[in-house]
Scaffold this active site. Structure first.
Site, PDB file in Angstrom:
ATOM      1  N   PHE A 177       1.005  -1.146  -3.192  1.00 17.83           N
ATOM      2  CA  PHE A 177      -0.327  -0.550  -3.251  1.00 17.83           C
ATOM      3  C   PHE A 177      -0.241   0.864  -2.706  1.00 17.83           C
ATOM      4  CE2 PHE A 177      -4.486   0.588  -1.577  1.00 17.83           C
ATOM      5  CZ  PHE A 177      -5.290   0.321  -2.671  1.00 17.83           C
ATOM      6  N   LYS A 193      -4.690   5.934   7.339  1.00 15.48           N
ATOM      7  CA  LYS A 193      -5.222   4.803   8.113  1.00 15.48           C
ATOM      8  C   LYS A 193      -5.189   5.022   9.630  1.00 15.48           C
ATOM      9  CE  LYS A 193      -5.388   1.154   4.744  1.00 15.48           C
ATOM     10  NZ  LYS A 193      -4.511   1.006   3.585  1.00 15.48           N
ATOM     11  N   ASP A 203       5.689   5.188   1.615  1.00 17.67           N
ATOM     12  CA  ASP A 203       4.248   5.108   1.825  1.00 17.67           C
ATOM     13  C   ASP A 203       4.027   4.326   3.118  1.00 17.67           C
ATOM     14  OD1 ASP A 203       1.593   4.435   1.968  1.00 17.67           O
ATOM     15  OD2 ASP A 203       1.379   3.955  -0.156  1.00 17.67           O
TER      16      ASP A 203
HETATM   17  C1  LIG Z   1      -4.676   1.632   2.266  1.00 14.33           C
HETATM   18  C2  LIG Z   1      -3.442   2.109   1.603  1.00 14.33           C
HETATM   19  C3  LIG Z   1      -3.453   3.219   0.741  1.00 14.33           C
HETATM   20  C4  LIG Z   1      -4.730   3.908   0.325  1.00 14.33           C
HETATM   21  O1  LIG Z   1      -5.338   4.558   1.378  1.00 14.33           O
HETATM   22  P1  LIG Z   1      -6.848   5.097   1.198  1.00 14.33           P
HETATM   23  O2  LIG Z   1      -7.131   5.797   2.487  1.00 14.33           O
HETATM   24  O3  LIG Z   1      -7.699   3.891   0.966  1.00 14.33           O
HETATM   25  O4  LIG Z   1      -6.855   5.992   0.024  1.00 14.33           O
HETATM   26  C5  LIG Z   1      -2.250   3.653   0.227  1.00 14.33           C
HETATM   27  N1  LIG Z   1      -1.089   3.037   0.537  1.00 14.33           N
HETATM   28  C6  LIG Z   1      -1.034   1.980   1.350  1.00 14.33           C
HETATM   29  C7  LIG Z   1       0.278   1.363   1.678  1.00 14.33           C
HETATM   30  C8  LIG Z   1      -2.209   1.464   1.904  1.00 14.33           C
HETATM   31  O5  LIG Z   1      -2.161   0.387   2.694  1.00 14.33           O
END
Ligand SMILES: *Cc1c(COP(=O)(O)O)cnc(C)c1O
Length: 404
Positions: A139, A253, A224
């Site tokens: 994700f 986050k 990521d």
């Molecule tokens: C939550 C998340 C995102 C997206 O972040 P947003 O601030 O909602 O755009 C991208 N990559 C990972 C691994 C995530 O957990």
């Protein structure tokens, strides 16, 4: 005009129906506790989906925000500003990075990383070096590019045509990566622990192989760390737990502790592709966001805070194993630091949400990670007594679901 008591019913009247929030509306938070409109108290193990890294309304973060609020809120990137420069310096000092780009969310940080990767391929070879490799179950956010790189079909359904040149392979599969990568690859994007995909940690050998293969084909290795970053893994970033260093890393986050902020970290070699005019963001590097994030990094990088994540991991995991010994409900409890997933046994597959709802009834907030996994991502400084109390509530909730 003023609705003195907005409630859940109002949501359906005035909000786009893309979310389905629970009926209670929290109105106040302190540490790892939340209170709803009726004054009911909850222990928060959801942490705003791995965002509230220091709990709710941490006094040092509130002070940093208020101090900056009295000085300067916004300039745009026509000017630079002190909080942004300080935060970028901190991030470079604390990680592999030489350069930082600021964004406002995880998706935006990833969008920057992916665009950087395309420019990297274009600069080095030409447009044919544009292919991006990603993994199933990953994700990376909800913009069209990031959702397409993400490995979950359900999120791109109905939104095509999507950006091309993206290949999805199985996670943790070295042979699949070896087969997919070539000199046309500009980037491999990986989560060191797949968060939304079920709290699945990468094997060390897999990340090492990804590093080696990216070097061989001159592709950027992008980690990521939007969910795993800023202390959540027990180290400042999860790549440090593996000893595998990416070329580009995205973080959001936990970085803002609840204030929206994201960042892309890069080596000087990768960063130089984004020359003047190639990318940008009006709010990126906003002084309020950077002042708060700077304070978050200050606190989280204290050795006692990171050590505390490890001890809390063990405490939470032990509780979950005890619950499992009694109720035989999980096939596995896994994760890193304070990102923990408990996979339900086959009989309960598809029912993770039932446990989340039952836990809420018992005053405990947890998350799902897909239909089969319960996920916990609490504050990194959650009091141990709150972990213990939350586990009592969670066990009651589990017993109720099992008895129903
Ligand atoms: C939550 C998340 C995102 C997206 O972040 P947003 O601030 O909602 O755009 C991208 N990559 C990972 C691994 C995530 O957990």
């Amino acid at each position: 005009m003023t609705d003195l008591h907005p409630n859940r019913a109002l949501f359906d009247q005035v909000m786009v129906p893309n979310y389905s929030p629970v009926s209670v509306i929290p109105v106040k938070g302190e540490g790892s506790r939340l209170w709803d409109q009726e004054g009911r108290e909850y222990i928060d193990l959801a942490g705003g989906i791995a965002v509230n890294s220091l709990g709710h309304c941490h006094p040092e973060l509130v002070a940093a925000l208020k101090e900056q609020a009295d000085k300067l809120w916004h300039l745009s990137n026509v000017y630079t500003n002190e909080p942004a420069l300080n935060l970028a310096k901190q991030l470079c000092d604390l990680t592999f990075a030489d350069r930082v780009f600021f964004a406002n969310s995880g998706a935006e940080a990833n969008e920057a990383a992916l665009k950087l990767a395309r420019r990297y391929g274009w600069d080095k070879v030409g447009e044919e070096k544009h292919e991006i490799i990603s993994t199933r179950g990953s994700f990376h956010g909800r913009t069209l590019f990031t959702v397409t790189v993400g490995g979950q079909e359900k999120y791109t359904e109905g939104f095509r045509p999507a950006p091309g040149g993206i290949t999805h392979i199985a996670y943790n599969d070295i042979a699949a990566l070896e087969a997919a990568i070539s000199d046309k690859t500009c980037a491999v994007m990986l989560e060191p622990v797949q968060g939304e995909g079920g709290v699945r940690p990468a094997d060390k050998a897999y990340l090492e192989a990804a590093r080696r293969l990216c070097d061989k084909h001159d592709a950027l290795l992008i980690f990521d760390e939007v969910q795993t970053g800023v202390g959540r893994s027990g180290k400042l970033y999860s790549y440090m737990t593996y000893g595998v260093t990416p070329d580009v890393l995205t973080t959001a986050k936990s970085l803002g502790g609840g204030f929206p902020v994201g960042a892309m970290l890069a080596t000087a070699e990768a960063a130089k592709c984004l020359v003047v005019g190639t990318h940008g963001s009006t709010y990126g590097g906003n002084p309020l966001a950077c002042a708060v994030a700077g304070k978050v990094l200050d606190i989280v990088s204290r050795p006692e805070v990171l050590a505390g994540v490890e001890s809390r991991h063990t405490r939470l995991k032990n509780h979950l194993e005890e619950i499992n010994a009694k109720h035989n409900i999980f096939t596995e409890v896994r994760g890193q630091g304070l990102l923990i997933g408990a996979e339900l046994t086959e009989a309960w597959h598809g029912k993770a949400k039932d446990f989340v709802n039952a836990a809420l009834e018992e005053g405990v907030m947890i998350l799902v990670a897909g239909p089969n996994v319960l996920r916990m991502a609490p504050s990194l400084v959650i009091p141990e007594a709150d972990i213990d109390a939350a586990m009592v509530g969670l066990e009651r909730a589990i017993a109720k679901v099992l008895a129903a």
